[in-house]
Design a protein around this motif. Structure first.
Motif, mmCIF file in Angstrom:
data_model
loop_
_atom_site.group_PDB
_atom_site.id
_atom_site.type_symbol
_atom_site.label_atom_id
_atom_site.label_comp_id
_atom_site.label_asym_id
_atom_site.label_seq_id
_atom_site.Cartn_x
_atom_site.Cartn_y
_atom_site.Cartn_z
ATOM 1 N N GLU A 343 0.833 -1.212 0.000
ATOM 2 C CA GLU A 343 0.000 0.000 0.000
ATOM 3 C C GLU A 343 0.862 1.255 0.000
ATOM 4 N N ILE A 346 1.927 1.970 -3.572
ATOM 5 C CA ILE A 346 0.919 2.254 -4.595
ATOM 6 C C ILE A 346 1.020 3.695 -5.085
ATOM 7 N N CYS A 350 1.898 3.486 -8.722
ATOM 8 C CA CYS A 350 0.637 3.301 -9.459
ATOM 9 C C CYS A 350 -0.227 4.549 -9.541
ATOM 10 N N LEU A 360 -3.222 -2.398 -11.199
ATOM 11 C CA LEU A 360 -2.129 -2.116 -10.271
ATOM 12 C C LEU A 360 -1.016 -3.146 -10.444
ATOM 13 N N ALA A 376 -1.913 -9.795 -3.245
ATOM 14 C CA ALA A 376 -2.628 -9.304 -4.432
ATOM 15 C C ALA A 376 -4.135 -9.421 -4.224
ATOM 16 N N ILE A 379 -5.212 -6.623 -1.801
ATOM 17 C CA ILE A 379 -5.180 -5.311 -2.457
ATOM 18 C C ILE A 379 -6.358 -5.189 -3.431
ATOM 19 N N LYS A 380 -6.628 -6.256 -4.163
ATOM 20 C CA LYS A 380 -7.773 -6.249 -5.084
ATOM 21 C C LYS A 380 -9.067 -6.001 -4.324
ATOM 22 N N TYR A 383 -9.169 -2.180 -3.316
ATOM 23 C CA TYR A 383 -9.251 -1.167 -4.369
ATOM 24 C C TYR A 383 -10.137 -1.579 -5.538
ATOM 25 N N ARG A 385 -9.769 -3.574 -8.296
ATOM 26 C CA ARG A 385 -9.203 -3.483 -9.627
ATOM 27 C C ARG A 385 -8.181 -4.610 -9.771
ATOM 28 N N VAL A 387 -4.855 -6.657 -9.909
ATOM 29 C CA VAL A 387 -3.625 -6.377 -9.176
ATOM 30 C C VAL A 387 -2.572 -7.438 -9.489
ATOM 31 N N VAL A 389 1.149 -8.378 -7.906
ATOM 32 C CA VAL A 389 2.143 -8.107 -6.867
ATOM 33 C C VAL A 389 3.406 -8.881 -7.219
ATOM 34 N N ARG A 443 4.045 -2.616 -16.604
ATOM 35 C CA ARG A 443 3.021 -1.796 -15.944
ATOM 36 C C ARG A 443 2.393 -0.812 -16.931
#
Length: 589
Positions: A343, A346, A350, A360, A376, A379-380, A383, A385, A387, A389, A443
């Motif tokens: 985090e 990010i 990102c 991400l 991952a 985080i998904k 947020y 979206r 991801v 990692v 990315r």
């Protein structure tokens, strides 16, 4: 803010409820789950007689014949499994089953980092050097062409048991040709020529079906076959298989078997985790017991979990269970730290001109390679979206991806394959490796090719029934139990009520981090429990109604504050008295 969507599927709910002797709410939920009317009776009343015949799987008879031949000729058999819950239980079932029939068998489980997934040529060579004549795979093998070719070069007999999709080659006309490994028997319900009526079973169930037929040939009592039911259920839940068809039967009968298991190691683990055996559920298997097994394969070796299942000394089992729990605690700690690091990165990796990337790609040096997928996924979830990692592997950057329904991760990776050394997966998850120099290019490229809209990046909360709290009764709540066990494919129903008056607020929990709300809906008063971010809820209430009004609610002073929320009802039994309460999930002020 999440979009709240109400399922509006049509059916004669009243007629179904009468025919099936259930509440209309139960009938509506089964319709929402796309359970055909012809299958509702079986869904409501799981029966072991509805398990499918193992002999329907292609090559199952061949696999049994080859195993019997190897057992009777005293050949050295090696079971090669996988390092997750399914692979560990599959290995246990085959190993115990073959030995019970008199076979000479040992096992090997690949190391997640040094070996990677499934059987590989090096493991085959090691088996050959150890004098192994027969290899049986479980929860892997369907795509291991090179490893199985190596085994055949050594003159070994190979039996593949798996449950994953069969690799294929696509022709120019769009048709597909399956690429089966050159094994002596390939048992996988996903084969296009298979007759098995339900393909969504885990590897442990395939292994159990094989041992079921083997036991029949050796006249082993049926109750010993049923002894593996708890392992099949454990793996079905842990591998997130849909709890429909025979999986529902396996888990319905397997959970009580687990609760009162005769397996000394599993019993020790359940005891050490402090689970109430009478309340053992899919949640406990998926989020308490299962992670201890998976953690061994992530941070150490899955041999630890298998050794626990094989243990016959209660004192030793207790120590092994404690070790697994300690490893899982370490995994939790590392995951939290990994989440914090991810985090923190990010914003620098990102964010561009204050706008977050739609996909991400987070590079976290130092993160344990085996935790990339877990981080991952979290985080998904935060947020919403896709991801990826990434972290440092031995020779390159390695990582895992987790996606959302509207984004096929594997297809999009194909579009950016020039940046990748190796990748694989499916629409919702993937693994990949690339050089450190290509991370930024990957990315940039995967975001340039992303077509996700704002609507697709907004999660949906799907409501089964907009049901006012005033409609709840203890009898109706008890009636919902016929829908259990809940899990993948049969998720816990989501109910909702709107503009419900809050009569009182109370902090609960050891650190007063949760909330208890006294709610009033059409004359019915009921408690609501919220185990999410209580501070955020209070902040929203204060923003709407003012600090004095909300302070007053904590003091029991009535106010016109109201809340809309999704929930699931429960019965709270305290000192011999039953009362209704609801657990709040999503909310709006």
């Amino acid at each position: 803010m999440n979009n709240w969507v109400v399922l509006a599927k049509k059916a004669d709910f009243k007629g179904l409820a009468k025919k099936l002797s259930v509440d209309q709410v139960v009938a509506r939920i089964m319709v929402n789950r796309d359970i055909p009317e012809s299958g509702m009776e079986a869904f409501l009343h799981p029966d072991m007689d509805r398990l499918h015949d193992p002999a329907l799987m292609v090559d199952m008879d061949r696999a049994v014949f080859l195993l019997m031949q190897a057992i009777d000729q005293k050949k050295h058999i090696r079971v090669i499994g996988d390092y997750d819950i399914d692979g560990i239980n599959s290995t246990y079932i085959l190993l115990k089953g073959i030995r019970r029939c008199g076979g000479t068998a040992d096992y090997a489980i690949p190391h997640r980092i040094t070996d990677g997934y499934g059987i590989n040529p090096d493991m085959v060579d090691a088996a050959h050097e150890a004098g192994v004549e027969v290899i049986v795979t479980c929860d892997n093998g369907i795509s291991a062409l090179s490893a199985i070719e190596r085994a055949k070069e050594h003159g070994m007999t190979i039996i593949v048991t798996d449950h994953h999709q069969v690799p294929y080659e696509e022709r120019e006309d769009g048709s597909r040709i399956e690429k089966l490994p050159p094994a002596d028997a390939v048992v996988d319900p996903h084969r296009s020529d298979d007759r098995y009526p339900f393909t969504d079973i885990c590897g442990a169930v395939v292994a159990w079906k094989l041992i079921t037929l083997l036991y029949q040939e050796y006249r082993v009592p049926k109750e010993e076959t049923l002894g593996f039911l708890e392992n099949a259920a454990f793996a079905t839940i842990g591998d997130i298989m849909p709890l429909l068809d025979e999986n529902r039967v396996i888990v319905s009968f397997g959970l009580p078997a687990m609760a009162h298991t005769k397996n000394i190691g599993l019993d020790a683990l359940i005891t050490r985790t402090g689970i109430d055996r009478e309340a053992l559920s899919t949640y406990h298997v998926g989020f308490v017991i299962g992670p201890c097994f998976n953690a061994s394969g992530r941070l150490e070796t899955a041999d630890m979990a298998l050794s626990l299942l094989m243990e016959e000394d209660a004192a030793v089992a207790a120590k092994k269970a404690a070790e697994l729990i300690a490893i899982n605690d370490e995994r939790k700690h590392l995951t939290v730290r990994g989440m914090e690091d991810a985090e923190a990165l990010i914003e620098s990796q990102c964010m561009h001109d204050g706008v977050m990337d739609r996909v991400l790609v987070i590079y976290v040096p130092g993160l344990h390679e085996s935790l990339c997928g877990i981080v991952a996924g979290r985080i998904k979830g935060r947020y919403y979206r896709p991801v990826f990692v990434l972290t440092d592997g031995e020779n390159e950057v390695k990582g895992s991806g987790r996606s959302i329904p509207s984004y096929s991760m594997y297809e999009r990776m194909n579009e950016c394959s020039d940046y990748l050394l190796k990748f694989g997966g499916h629409p919702m998850a993937a693994g990949l490796s690339l050089s450190a120099a290509e991370v930024e290019g990957f990315r940039r490229s995967i975001n340039e090719k992303c077509t996700l809209t704002d609507e697709e990046l907004t999660p949906e909360v799907v409501i089964d029934v907009p049901m006012p709290l005033s409609y709840l009764t203890i009898e109706r709540i008890r009636g919902l139990s016929v829908l259990e066990p809940f899990g993948q494919g049969n998720e816990k129903p989501v109910f909702a009520d709107r503009d419900v008056e809050i009569r009182r607020l109370l902090y609960i929990g050891k650190e007063k981090q949760y909330l208890k709300l006294s709610l009033l809906s059409k004359g019915v008063c009921i408690d609501g429990l919220y185990f999410g971010d209580g501070a955020a809820l209070i902040e929203a209430l204060v923003g709407k109604y003012g600090e004095d009004a909300i302070d007053g609610l904590f003091e029991g002073k009535p106010h016109d504050a109201a809340i809309s929320f999704t929930y699931y009802p429960q019965i709270n039994s305290f000192r011999g008295t039953d009362s209704m309460q609801v657990v709040i999930d999503e909310w709006r002020v």
